[in-house]
Design an enzyme around this catalytic site. Structure first.
Site, PDB file in Angstrom:
ATOM      1  N   HIS A 191       5.083   5.997  11.699  1.00 36.62           N
ATOM      2  CA  HIS A 191       4.615   5.838  10.317  1.00 36.62           C
ATOM      3  C   HIS A 191       3.718   7.049  10.020  1.00 36.62           C
ATOM      4  O   HIS A 191       2.506   6.935   9.953  1.00 36.62           O
ATOM      5  CB  HIS A 191       3.846   4.523  10.212  1.00 36.62           C
ATOM      6  N   LYS A 213      25.251  -4.454  -0.743  1.00 28.87           N
ATOM      7  CA  LYS A 213      26.717  -4.418  -0.860  1.00 28.87           C
ATOM      8  C   LYS A 213      27.332  -3.718   0.348  1.00 28.87           C
ATOM      9  O   LYS A 213      28.533  -3.505   0.396  1.00 28.87           O
ATOM     10  CB  LYS A 213      27.121  -3.645  -2.118  1.00 28.87           C
ATOM     11  N   ARG A 262       0.799  -1.220   0.000  1.00 30.89           N
ATOM     12  CA  ARG A 262       0.000   0.000   0.000  1.00 30.89           C
ATOM     13  C   ARG A 262       0.828   1.262   0.000  1.00 30.89           C
ATOM     14  O   ARG A 262       0.648   2.146  -0.816  1.00 30.89           O
ATOM     15  CB  ARG A 262      -0.782   0.025   1.306  1.00 30.89           C
ATOM     16  N   THR A 263       1.732   1.349   0.970  1.00 30.19           N
ATOM     17  CA  THR A 263       2.411   2.629   1.161  1.00 30.19           C
ATOM     18  C   THR A 263       3.234   2.983  -0.076  1.00 30.19           C
ATOM     19  O   THR A 263       3.163   4.106  -0.578  1.00 30.19           O
ATOM     20  CB  THR A 263       3.286   2.577   2.432  1.00 30.19           C
ATOM     21  N   ARG A 305      11.314   3.747   3.542  1.00 27.80           N
ATOM     22  CA  ARG A 305      10.895   2.803   4.600  1.00 27.80           C
ATOM     23  C   ARG A 305      12.101   1.947   4.975  1.00 27.80           C
ATOM     24  O   ARG A 305      12.830   1.485   4.092  1.00 27.80           O
ATOM     25  CB  ARG A 305       9.757   1.924   4.116  1.00 27.80           C
TER      26      ARG A 305
HETATM   27  C1  NCD Z   1       1.367  -0.673   8.322  1.00 23.63           C
HETATM   28  C2  NCD Z   1       2.857  -0.614   8.548  1.00 23.63           C
HETATM   29  O1  NCD Z   1       3.645  -0.815   7.625  1.00 23.63           O
HETATM   30  O2  NCD Z   1       3.245  -0.323   9.685  1.00 23.63           O
HETATM   31  N1  NCD Z   1       1.066  -0.876   6.985  1.00 23.63           N
HETATM   32  C3  NCD Z   1       0.880   0.205   6.184  1.00 23.63           C
HETATM   33  O3  NCD Z   1       1.806   0.867   5.824  1.00 23.63           O
HETATM   34  N2  NCD Z   1      -0.367   0.543   5.884  1.00 23.63           N
HETATM   35  C4  NCD Z   1       0.669  -1.611   9.200  1.00 23.63           C
HETATM   36  C5  NCD Z   1       1.139  -3.021   9.227  1.00 23.63           C
HETATM   37  O4  NCD Z   1       2.060  -3.418   8.514  1.00 23.63           O
HETATM   38  O5  NCD Z   1       0.539  -3.779   9.987  1.00 23.63           O
END
Ligand code: NCD
Length: 323
Positions: free
Chosen positions: A135, A86, A57-58, A107
């Site tokens: 997040h 590396k 999703r993100t 991320r």
């Molecule tokens: C969340 C995350 O990555 O923390 N997911 C997301 O980005 N919507 C929640 C999760 O992974 O449970």
């Protein structure tokens, strides 16, 4: 807010004041209503998505946001396909990426990694999740969803249910919500997955009402919003504990029958077992609508961090309209 050479980064939702958030959400609403007006505003701009940890999703939401603004996207979707394999440091990677892109969403499994990147970056960095820490763009998504469905960001009781220990979306959301008035938290988790002590201490110091319970059934009738989360398997030290706790909560139609008709169910997704599929058609299930809000808010965020103002929008619109 970290600011380097007048650059704005997003590390935590607290990097924006409440007023700035209102403007960000107003713009997201406007984007939802008039997408064509924003369809060219990022022409010639590039977003880099640097994802050292899995995401659907993100990452796709960020990439779609940039594409829908007329920009382009580069990046990698897991550490093994980047030079991290590396041995390259995040600090070096971001300096390289700064030579290619105008903005970066990162991320990383380590807490603080996005902060390290921001300190070395020549472009705005967005924390797209750092370990079990924060997040912020999920929180912007959650806030816009609540503002749109509940009608405001004040005066409600929110139940947060599931893995409150490792769930970074929960930590970010609590931090963001304490700035609004009339909010009461109900933390619903097994004892092993309680919200961290530093958060409950902070709430006590600020006199913000909260309770901690184990059983969802007991509190569900009192909630205006229910924020479900999955048990964060990847942050467990042993598989046995995960297996024991993974199905602790399963929200199904029967449990939901005790909730108010006006209660909304949110979930950052991905869902595992914690919400039964038969709940999806209930009008209170808002988690897929939440994904849509996430796209609009990320579009708004990209515009804000790139400092693209209404003049650019008008310019983009004129350019788009003329043959
Ligand atoms: C969340 C995350 O990555 O923390 N997911 C997301 O980005 N919507 C929640 C999760 O992974 O449970």
């Amino acid at each position: 807010m970290i600011e380097t050479n007048a650059l704005r980064h997003l590390m935590t939702p607290m990097d924006f004041s409440v007023d700035e958030l209102e403007r960000l959400f107003d713009k997201a609403d406007d984007i939802a209503l008039h997408p064509a007006q924003y369809a060219h505003i990022c022409e010639g701009r590039i977003l880099a998505t640097c994802f050292y940890e899995p995401s659907t999703r993100t990452r796709l939401s960020f990439e779609t946001a940039m594409l829908r603004l007329g920009g382009q996207v580069i990046g990698f979707a897991d550490a093994s396909s980047s030079s991290a394999s590396k041995g390259e440091s995040v600090a070096d990677t971001i300096r390289v990426v700064s030579c290619f892109a105008d903005i970066c969403a990162m991320r990383h499994p380590k807490e603080g990694a996005a902060m390290v990147a921001a300190a070395r970056s020549g472009i705005p960095v967005i924390n797209a999740g750092d370990g079990g820490h924060e997040h912020p763009t999920q929180t912007l998504t959650d806030l816009l969803t609540i503002r749109s469905l509940h009608g405001s960001l004040s005066d409600f009781t929110i139940g947060l249910c599931g893995d409150l220990k490792f769930g970074r979306t929960v930590h970010s959301l609590i931090h963001a919500l304490i700035r609004y008035k009339g909010i009461r938290f109900v933390f619903i988790s097994p004892p092993e997955l309680r919200v961290p002590d530093y958060i409950t201490e902070m709430l006590r110091n600020k006199n913000i009402p909260f309770e901690e319970v184990i059983r969802l059934d007991d509190v569900i009738p009192d909630l205006d919003l229910l924020y479900m989360t999955r048990v964060q398997r990847e942050r467990f030290f042993n598989e046995e504990d995960y297996v024991r706790l993974k199905d602790f909560y399963i929200l199904d139609k029967e449990k939901l029958s005790r909730a108010r008709e006006s209660m909304y169910i949110l979930h950052p997704l991905p869902r595992v077992n914690e919400i039964a599929v038969d709940v999806d058609n209930d009008p209170r299930a808002a988690y897929f609508r939440q994904v849509q809000y996430g796209l609009f808010v990320r579009m708004s965020l990209i515009l804000t961090l790139l400092d693209l103002t209404d003049d650019h929008i008008n310019h983009g619109l004129l350019k788009w309209q003329s043959p």
